[in-house]
Design an enzyme around this catalytic site. Structure first.
Site, PDB file in Angstrom:
ATOM      1  N   LYS A 194      -4.520  -9.933  -6.696  1.00  0.00           N
ATOM      2  CA  LYS A 194      -5.808 -10.308  -6.085  1.00  0.00           C
ATOM      3  C   LYS A 194      -6.902  -9.328  -6.520  1.00  0.00           C
ATOM      4  O   LYS A 194      -6.607  -8.162  -6.831  1.00  0.00           O
ATOM      5  CB  LYS A 194      -5.699 -10.376  -4.563  1.00  0.00           C
ATOM      6  CG  LYS A 194      -5.508  -9.042  -3.900  1.00  0.00           C
ATOM      7  CD  LYS A 194      -5.857  -9.070  -2.420  1.00  0.00           C
ATOM      8  CE  LYS A 194      -5.835  -7.625  -1.931  1.00  0.00           C
ATOM      9  NZ  LYS A 194      -6.192  -7.369  -0.600  1.00  0.00           N
ATOM     10  N   LYS A 201     -10.936  -4.139  -3.977  1.00  0.00           N
ATOM     11  CA  LYS A 201     -11.901  -3.048  -4.095  1.00  0.00           C
ATOM     12  C   LYS A 201     -11.225  -1.726  -4.406  1.00  0.00           C
ATOM     13  O   LYS A 201     -11.863  -0.785  -4.854  1.00  0.00           O
ATOM     14  CB  LYS A 201     -12.820  -2.953  -2.872  1.00  0.00           C
ATOM     15  CG  LYS A 201     -12.137  -2.912  -1.501  1.00  0.00           C
ATOM     16  CD  LYS A 201     -13.181  -2.689  -0.402  1.00  0.00           C
ATOM     17  CE  LYS A 201     -13.096  -3.600   0.793  1.00  0.00           C
ATOM     18  NZ  LYS A 201     -11.960  -3.474   1.681  1.00  0.00           N
ATOM     19  N   LYS A 255       0.812  -1.224   0.000  1.00  0.00           N
ATOM     20  CA  LYS A 255       0.000   0.000   0.000  1.00  0.00           C
ATOM     21  C   LYS A 255       0.842   1.268   0.000  1.00  0.00           C
ATOM     22  O   LYS A 255       0.353   2.331  -0.370  1.00  0.00           O
ATOM     23  CB  LYS A 255      -0.961   0.006   1.199  1.00  0.00           C
ATOM     24  CG  LYS A 255      -2.105  -0.975   1.041  1.00  0.00           C
ATOM     25  CD  LYS A 255      -3.180  -0.759   2.083  1.00  0.00           C
ATOM     26  CE  LYS A 255      -4.317  -1.748   1.904  1.00  0.00           C
ATOM     27  NZ  LYS A 255      -5.343  -1.613   2.936  1.00  0.00           N
TER      28      LYS A 255
HETATM   29  P1  TYM Z   1     -10.339  -5.918   3.749  1.00  0.00           P
HETATM   30  O1  TYM Z   1     -11.383  -4.897   4.002  1.00  0.00           O
HETATM   31  O2  TYM Z   1      -9.246  -5.592   2.790  1.00  0.00           O
HETATM   32  O3  TYM Z   1     -11.005  -7.252   3.228  1.00  0.00           O
HETATM   33  C1  TYM Z   1     -12.069  -7.854   3.934  1.00  0.00           C
HETATM   34  C2  TYM Z   1     -11.938  -9.371   3.876  1.00  0.00           C
HETATM   35  O4  TYM Z   1     -11.994  -9.823   2.524  1.00  0.00           O
HETATM   36  C3  TYM Z   1     -10.886 -10.658   2.238  1.00  0.00           C
HETATM   37  N1  TYM Z   1     -10.497 -10.465   0.826  1.00  0.00           N
HETATM   38  C4  TYM Z   1     -10.379 -11.454  -0.059  1.00  0.00           C
HETATM   39  N2  TYM Z   1     -10.554 -12.779   0.048  1.00  0.00           N
HETATM   40  C5  TYM Z   1     -10.367 -13.517  -1.074  1.00  0.00           C
HETATM   41  N3  TYM Z   1     -10.003 -12.980  -2.275  1.00  0.00           N
HETATM   42  C6  TYM Z   1      -9.815 -11.658  -2.413  1.00  0.00           C
HETATM   43  N4  TYM Z   1      -9.490 -11.138  -3.587  1.00  0.00           N
HETATM   44  C7  TYM Z   1     -10.013 -10.826  -1.272  1.00  0.00           C
HETATM   45  N5  TYM Z   1      -9.925  -9.482  -1.055  1.00  0.00           N
HETATM   46  C8  TYM Z   1     -10.222  -9.291   0.238  1.00  0.00           C
HETATM   47  C9  TYM Z   1      -9.787 -10.179   3.192  1.00  0.00           C
HETATM   48  O5  TYM Z   1      -8.805 -11.155   3.404  1.00  0.00           O
HETATM   49  C10 TYM Z   1     -10.582  -9.862   4.433  1.00  0.00           C
HETATM   50  O6  TYM Z   1     -10.807 -11.034   5.201  1.00  0.00           O
HETATM   51  N6  TYM Z   1      -7.371  -5.618   7.807  1.00  0.00           N
HETATM   52  C11 TYM Z   1      -8.616  -6.164   7.276  1.00  0.00           C
HETATM   53  C12 TYM Z   1      -9.836  -5.711   8.047  1.00  0.00           C
HETATM   54  C13 TYM Z   1      -9.762  -5.938   9.511  1.00  0.00           C
HETATM   55  C14 TYM Z   1      -9.928  -7.177  10.188  1.00  0.00           C
HETATM   56  C15 TYM Z   1      -9.840  -6.878  11.564  1.00  0.00           C
HETATM   57  C16 TYM Z   1     -10.135  -8.494   9.743  1.00  0.00           C
HETATM   58  C17 TYM Z   1      -9.578  -4.979  10.463  1.00  0.00           C
HETATM   59  N7  TYM Z   1      -9.642  -5.540  11.706  1.00  0.00           N
HETATM   60  C18 TYM Z   1      -9.954  -7.897  12.547  1.00  0.00           C
HETATM   61  C19 TYM Z   1     -10.240  -9.499  10.719  1.00  0.00           C
HETATM   62  C20 TYM Z   1     -10.152  -9.180  12.084  1.00  0.00           C
HETATM   63  C21 TYM Z   1      -8.783  -5.708   5.828  1.00  0.00           C
HETATM   64  O7  TYM Z   1      -8.205  -4.742   5.403  1.00  0.00           O
HETATM   65  O8  TYM Z   1      -9.713  -6.424   5.124  1.00  0.00           O
END
Ligand code: TYM
Length: 327
Positions: free
Chosen positions: A192, A195, A111
């Site tokens: 990957k 969004k 990032k």
């Molecule tokens: P974030 O918002 O980027 O993504 C949310 C969840 O979606 C999964 N994900 C994917 N899984 C499969 N293929 C993909 N292309 C793909 N893109 C996203 C991510 O692995 C995630 O599970 N840091 C985290 C948010 C967070 C969090 C937490 C998660 C903050 N606190 C505590 C678990 C527990 C994040 O940025 O996810």
């Protein structure tokens, strides 16, 4: 009852990757675990967000949780910022994480790459995620593959806290699906699906209209061959599409291969588009119903209220163990 916690950032339009890698499992786990599912708005602002867009995206993620099948009476759905203990524990745990650990986080590297100025929040972001998880002493954290390293850090910090201040935190396990933990971009199977990718053709948004979905899938990159075969090393694009097909229909990967044996990509892609539309169209209808009904506010306030009870207990105990005076 064992506990589950996870979150999704309101930093863009949720994609099919978010659904397959994370949300789908949230829905399944709610039946067996005490669940907390957050919209992690405090994480989203680690990169600049327009206030109006942040507000809209936050409501969107919360409504999609419900539309995807999370029952707000079974699981707590809430905004991270509505439970201030996240930020409070986040600070306490930031003091236990080393610069070196944060520098090794590949998400931070990705990032911040090529950026002239990077916010300090983006750097310490994983410490807040550690706090999110430990605040509820979660046993299990359903996430996609890209969060694995953050989960490892969480386990390390929980262990570090326990050895310095006394056994208190549960060491959480990641729950990463065997298939679908990393859904790839439609235009480039080495990246990957994300969004934050500015190329809309690279992703399927959960709220894309059916015709948009059909168009995106028909244009998805394949290879010069013709076999619908799952072979991630040699056929990454087609393998990604097979994974999506399997995840949207519940049909296993070998069955998908068998179904399209001897057929070309055309009919496969056509059916894949219908499978995705078949999954998302009803979800989109429920989404509109949730947004129109105005029930979101009460769902979020009930979720935050319930979550706060546990969060406050944990924070108090952590403060006591660390040596803070009681108020
Ligand atoms: P974030 O918002 O980027 O993504 C949310 C969840 O979606 C999964 N994900 C994917 N899984 C499969 N293929 C993909 N292309 C793909 N893109 C996203 C991510 O692995 C995630 O599970 N840091 C985290 C948010 C967070 C969090 C937490 C998660 C903050 N606190 C505590 C678990 C527990 C994040 O940025 O996810």
């Amino acid at each position: 009852m064992k506990k589950v916690l996870s979150g999704i950032q309101p930093s863009g339009k949720l994609t099919l990757g978010n659904y397959i890698g994370a949300m789908k499992n949230f829905v399944d786990l709610q039946h067996e675990y005490a669940c907390n599912f957050m919209v992690v708005d405090l994480h989203a602002i680690t990169v600049p967000q327009e206030p109006a867009a942040l507000r809209e995206q936050s409501e969107m993620v919360a409504a999609l949780y419900v539309a995807a099948g999370i029952d707000p009476n079974k699981a707590n759905i809430f905004m991270q910022s509505h439970v201030p203990q996240h930020a409070q524990l986040g600070w306490l745990l930031t003091t236990l994480v080393s610069m070196g650990e944060l520098e090794r986080m590949t998400q931070f590297k990705d990032k911040s790459e090529g950026k002239e100025s990077v916010g300090a929040g983006l750097f310490v972001y994983p410490a807040l995620m550690v706090a999110d998880i430990l605040l509820y002493n979660a046993d299990l954290v359903p996430v996609g593959e890209d969060q694995k390293q953050h989960l490892e850090l969480t386990r390390d910090i929980a262990g570090r806290f326990n050895s310095r201040f006394g056994e208190y935190f549960t060491i959480p396990d990641p729950y990463i699906p065997e298939v679908g933990a990393r859904i790839m971009s439609l235009d480039d199977a080495s990246k990957k699906m994300s969004k934050s990718n500015p190329n809309a053709g690279s992703l399927i948004a959960l709220l894309d209209a059916p015709d948009v979905i059909r168009k995106k899938i028909s244009r998805a990159t394949t290879d010069s061959g013709s076999e619908v075969k799952y072979d991630p090393a040699n056929k990454p694009e087609v393998s990604n599409l097979i994974t999506i097909y399997s995840q949207c229909t519940g049909i296993s990967i070998p069955e998908v291969e068998a179904r399209y044996e001897g057929l070309m990509y055309g009919p496969f892609k056509k059916d894949l588009a219908e499978a995705v539309v078949g999954l998302l169209e009803p979800m989109q209808q429920r989404y509109r119903d949730v947004r129109e009904s105005g029930e979101l506010r009460s769902i979020l306030s009930q979720g935050a209220e319930r979550a706060s009870e546990t969060a406050e207990k944990t924070l108090k105990e952590v403060q006591r163990l660390m040596g803070f005076l009681e108020k």
